[in-house]
Motif scaffolding. Structure first.
Motif, PDB file in Angstrom:
ATOM      1  N   ALA A   1      15.835  -2.823  25.281  1.00 24.99           N
ATOM      2  CA  ALA A   1      15.709  -3.833  24.231  1.00 24.99           C
ATOM      3  C   ALA A   1      14.871  -3.304  23.087  1.00 24.99           C
ATOM      4  CB  ALA A   1      15.097  -5.116  24.786  1.00 24.99           C
ATOM      5  N   ALA A   2      13.781  -2.617  23.388  1.00 21.62           N
ATOM      6  CA  ALA A   2      12.919  -2.076  22.341  1.00 21.62           C
ATOM      7  C   ALA A   2      13.649  -1.028  21.520  1.00 21.62           C
ATOM      8  CB  ALA A   2      11.653  -1.481  22.953  1.00 21.62           C
ATOM      9  N   GLU A   3      14.464  -0.199  22.186  1.00 25.05           N
ATOM     10  CA  GLU A   3      15.190   0.838  21.457  1.00 25.05           C
ATOM     11  C   GLU A   3      16.299   0.255  20.597  1.00 25.05           C
ATOM     12  OE1 GLU A   3      16.431   3.749  24.288  1.00 25.05           O
ATOM     13  OE2 GLU A   3      14.374   4.094  24.961  1.00 25.05           O
ATOM     14  N   SER A   4      16.872  -0.895  21.019  1.00 21.97           N
ATOM     15  CA  SER A   4      17.978  -1.463  20.267  1.00 21.97           C
ATOM     16  C   SER A   4      17.519  -2.106  18.957  1.00 21.97           C
ATOM     17  CB  SER A   4      18.729  -2.485  21.120  1.00 21.97           C
ATOM     18  OG  SER A   4      17.922  -3.621  21.331  1.00 21.97           O
ATOM     19  N   VAL A   5      16.224  -2.319  18.779  1.00 23.28           N
ATOM     20  CA  VAL A   5      15.702  -2.895  17.551  1.00 23.28           C
ATOM     21  C   VAL A   5      15.367  -1.771  16.586  1.00 23.28           C
ATOM     22  CG1 VAL A   5      13.996  -4.441  16.544  1.00 23.28           C
ATOM     23  CG2 VAL A   5      14.754  -4.810  18.861  1.00 23.28           C
ATOM     24  N   ALA A   6      16.235  -0.822  16.485  1.00 25.54           N
ATOM     25  CA  ALA A   6      15.995   0.333  15.636  1.00 25.54           C
ATOM     26  C   ALA A   6      16.243  -0.033  14.181  1.00 25.54           C
ATOM     27  CB  ALA A   6      16.874   1.494  16.068  1.00 25.54           C
ATOM     28  N   VAL A   7      15.195  -0.449  13.510  1.00 21.33           N
ATOM     29  CA  VAL A   7      15.282  -0.708  12.083  1.00 21.33           C
ATOM     30  C   VAL A   7      15.122   0.650  11.411  1.00 21.33           C
ATOM     31  CG1 VAL A   7      14.241  -1.908  10.143  1.00 21.33           C
ATOM     32  CG2 VAL A   7      14.279  -2.996  12.389  1.00 21.33           C
ATOM     33  N   PRO A   8      16.040   1.017  10.539  1.00 23.43           N
ATOM     34  CA  PRO A   8      15.993   2.363   9.963  1.00 23.43           C
ATOM     35  C   PRO A   8      14.751   2.629   9.111  1.00 23.43           C
ATOM     36  CG  PRO A   8      17.746   1.050   8.975  1.00 23.43           C
ATOM     37  CD  PRO A   8      17.139   0.224  10.043  1.00 23.43           C
TER      38      PRO A   8
ATOM     39  N   GLU B   1       0.795  -1.230   0.000  1.00 23.35           N
ATOM     40  CA  GLU B   1       0.000   0.000   0.000  1.00 23.35           C
ATOM     41  C   GLU B   1       0.829   1.282   0.000  1.00 23.35           C
ATOM     42  OE1 GLU B   1      -2.426  -0.612   3.453  1.00 23.35           O
ATOM     43  OE2 GLU B   1      -3.715  -2.023   2.402  1.00 23.35           O
ATOM     44  N   ASP B   2       1.802   1.362  -0.837  1.00 22.57           N
ATOM     45  CA  ASP B   2       2.669   2.533  -0.963  1.00 22.57           C
ATOM     46  C   ASP B   2       3.436   2.877   0.309  1.00 22.57           C
ATOM     47  OD1 ASP B   2       2.065   2.908  -3.654  1.00 22.57           O
ATOM     48  OD2 ASP B   2       0.314   4.143  -3.184  1.00 22.57           O
ATOM     49  N   ALA B   3       3.424   2.002   1.324  1.00 25.94           N
ATOM     50  CA  ALA B   3       4.196   2.243   2.539  1.00 25.94           C
ATOM     51  C   ALA B   3       5.660   1.857   2.326  1.00 25.94           C
ATOM     52  CB  ALA B   3       3.623   1.453   3.711  1.00 25.94           C
ATOM     53  N   TRP B   4       5.880   0.788   1.583  1.00 22.98           N
ATOM     54  CA  TRP B   4       7.228   0.325   1.290  1.00 22.98           C
ATOM     55  C   TRP B   4       7.167  -0.609   0.087  1.00 22.98           C
ATOM     56  CZ3 TRP B   4       8.333  -4.902   1.247  1.00 22.98           C
ATOM     57  CH2 TRP B   4       7.409  -5.736   1.878  1.00 22.98           C
ATOM     58  N   PHE B   5       8.313  -0.800  -0.535  1.00 25.24           N
ATOM     59  CA  PHE B   5       8.421  -1.826  -1.570  1.00 25.24           C
ATOM     60  C   PHE B   5       9.745  -2.554  -1.378  1.00 25.24           C
ATOM     61  CE2 PHE B   5      10.552   1.728  -3.649  1.00 25.24           C
ATOM     62  CZ  PHE B   5      11.638   1.126  -4.268  1.00 25.24           C
ATOM     63  N   GLY B   6       9.759  -3.780  -1.836  1.00 23.76           N
ATOM     64  CA  GLY B   6      10.971  -4.576  -1.762  1.00 23.76           C
ATOM     65  C   GLY B   6      11.242  -5.243  -3.091  1.00 23.76           C
ATOM     66  N   ILE B   7      12.504  -5.446  -3.361  1.00 26.52           N
ATOM     67  CA  ILE B   7      12.942  -6.121  -4.575  1.00 26.52           C
ATOM     68  C   ILE B   7      13.835  -7.280  -4.149  1.00 26.52           C
ATOM     69  CG2 ILE B   7      14.308  -5.931  -6.688  1.00 26.52           C
ATOM     70  CD1 ILE B   7      13.629  -2.896  -6.564  1.00 26.52           C
TER      71      ILE B   7
ATOM     72  N   TYR C   1      16.560  -5.569  -1.640  1.00 23.38           N
ATOM     73  CA  TYR C   1      16.483  -4.134  -1.373  1.00 23.38           C
ATOM     74  C   TYR C   1      15.089  -3.836  -0.832  1.00 23.38           C
ATOM     75  CZ  TYR C   1      16.097   0.877  -2.109  1.00 23.38           C
ATOM     76  OH  TYR C   1      15.901   2.222  -1.928  1.00 23.38           O
ATOM     77  N   VAL C   2      15.017  -3.013   0.210  1.00 26.56           N
ATOM     78  CA  VAL C   2      13.744  -2.593   0.790  1.00 26.56           C
ATOM     79  C   VAL C   2      13.762  -1.074   0.909  1.00 26.56           C
ATOM     80  CG1 VAL C   2      12.267  -2.708   2.829  1.00 26.56           C
ATOM     81  CG2 VAL C   2      13.431  -4.755   2.041  1.00 26.56           C
ATOM     82  N   SER C   3      12.702  -0.414   0.454  1.00 24.03           N
ATOM     83  CA  SER C   3      12.664   1.047   0.416  1.00 24.03           C
ATOM     84  C   SER C   3      12.569   1.696   1.787  1.00 24.03           C
ATOM     85  CB  SER C   3      11.491   1.524  -0.442  1.00 24.03           C
ATOM     86  OG  SER C   3      10.258   1.161   0.172  1.00 24.03           O
ATOM     87  N   ASP C   4      11.959   1.040   2.763  1.00 23.08           N
ATOM     88  CA  ASP C   4      11.824   1.584   4.118  1.00 23.08           C
ATOM     89  C   ASP C   4      11.869   0.418   5.099  1.00 23.08           C
ATOM     90  OD1 ASP C   4      10.842   2.518   6.612  1.00 23.08           O
ATOM     91  OD2 ASP C   4       9.648   4.072   5.642  1.00 23.08           O
ATOM     92  N   GLY C   5      13.011   0.241   5.722  1.00 23.22           N
ATOM     93  CA  GLY C   5      13.208  -0.897   6.609  1.00 23.22           C
ATOM     94  C   GLY C   5      12.215  -0.959   7.753  1.00 23.22           C
ATOM     95  N   ALA C   6      11.957   0.172   8.405  1.00 30.71           N
ATOM     96  CA  ALA C   6      11.056   0.181   9.561  1.00 30.71           C
ATOM     97  C   ALA C   6       9.629  -0.165   9.160  1.00 30.71           C
ATOM     98  CB  ALA C   6      11.107   1.539  10.252  1.00 30.71           C
ATOM     99  N   ALA C   7       9.149   0.396   8.077  1.00 33.04           N
ATOM    100  CA  ALA C   7       7.783   0.104   7.620  1.00 33.04           C
ATOM    101  C   ALA C   7       7.674  -1.361   7.204  1.00 33.04           C
ATOM    102  CB  ALA C   7       7.397   1.024   6.458  1.00 33.04           C
ATOM    103  N   ALA C   8       8.681  -1.861   6.514  1.00 32.27           N
ATOM    104  CA  ALA C   8       8.649  -3.242   6.053  1.00 32.27           C
ATOM    105  C   ALA C   8       8.719  -4.209   7.233  1.00 32.27           C
ATOM    106  CB  ALA C   8       9.792  -3.513   5.088  1.00 32.27           C
ATOM    107  N   ALA C   9       9.498  -3.904   8.246  1.00 31.08           N
ATOM    108  CA  ALA C   9       9.664  -4.799   9.389  1.00 31.08           C
ATOM    109  C   ALA C   9       8.361  -5.007  10.148  1.00 31.08           C
ATOM    110  CB  ALA C   9      10.741  -4.265  10.325  1.00 31.08           C
ATOM    111  N   ARG C  10       7.403  -4.100   9.972  1.00 31.40           N
ATOM    112  CA  ARG C  10       6.109  -4.217  10.655  1.00 31.40           C
ATOM    113  C   ARG C  10       5.105  -5.050   9.859  1.00 31.40           C
ATOM    114  NH1 ARG C  10       7.464   1.273  11.695  1.00 31.40           N
ATOM    115  NH2 ARG C  10       6.180   1.959   9.963  1.00 31.40           N
ATOM    116  N   SER C  11       5.517  -5.611   8.739  1.00 29.12           N
ATOM    117  CA  SER C  11       4.601  -6.421   7.939  1.00 29.12           C
ATOM    118  C   SER C  11       5.188  -7.817   7.764  1.00 29.12           C
ATOM    119  CB  SER C  11       4.357  -5.771   6.583  1.00 29.12           C
ATOM    120  OG  SER C  11       5.518  -5.837   5.794  1.00 29.12           O
TER     121      SER C  11
END
Length: 179
Positions: free
Chosen positions: A127-134, A50-56, A68-78
């Motif tokens: 622990a939550a802060e250390s999982v900083a996916v960009p 849904e235009d939040a992220w794309f991956g190749i 390749y992932v356009s937005d690591g943090a958005a992708a990590a939530r799916s």
């Protein structure tokens, strides 16, 4: 909602198909699906949420997939994005996410009562802060460079990324047939 497309390079040019990822639980599953489409040729799997992220994911024969992932943090939530970001960011992310999953909703581990010591109570927050996916592109920015889309162009994509990628590959008409 996801949109996925599989582009396989053949002797006659690119062939496109939409693909279902229902049975994909790992990167190996995704690579196997792509390899079934084309034995030794280049296969590009495009995943968009849904235009939040794309991956190749680029698969060539038995070589390891390039991702390749356009937005690591958005992708990590799916679900599918997490598969890709875990592969890109490695085992460190696995260990940190496993640690977070062991926390109960009250912030304690395995149902243990909260400790009186403030430092111990801060462990779950650390622990939550250390999982900083960009919230930025992650992975192989050169994944499509030899096919006509430079790293700079790839990182600048948003909106209709698939259209730009298809243009660079010379597969616009074929891809539009599956859209």
């Amino acid at each position: 909602m996801y949109f996925t497309a599989l582009l396989a390079r053949t002797e006659d040019g690119w062939e496109a198909s939409d693909t279902e990822l229902d049975n994909v639980e790992t990167l190996s599953d995704l690579a196997e699906l792509a390899r079934e489409a084309s034995d030794d040729d280049t296969v590009i799997v495009y995943i968009e949420q849904e235009d939040a992220w794309f991956g190749i994911v680029r698969i060539e024969g038995e070589e390891d997939p390039r991702i390749y992932v356009s937005d690591g943090a958005a992708a990590a939530r799916s679900s599918y994005g997490e598969i890709l970001t875990r592969e890109i960011l490695g085992a460190d992310l696995d260990a940190e996410l496993d640690e977070l999953e062991s926390l109960d909703l009250d912030g304690t581990e395995d149902g243990e009562p909260l400790a009186d010591d403030a430092a111990e109570g801060d462990e779950s927050a650390d622990a939550a802060e250390s999982v900083a996916v960009p919230s930025a592109p992650v992975g192989d920015g050169l994944v499509l460079a030899d096919l006509g889309l430079s790293e700079r162009e790839l990182r600048a994509l948003d909106g209709d990324a698939l259209g730009v990628i298809a243009d660079a590959l010379g597969a616009t008409e074929i891809l539009e047939a599956v859209r």
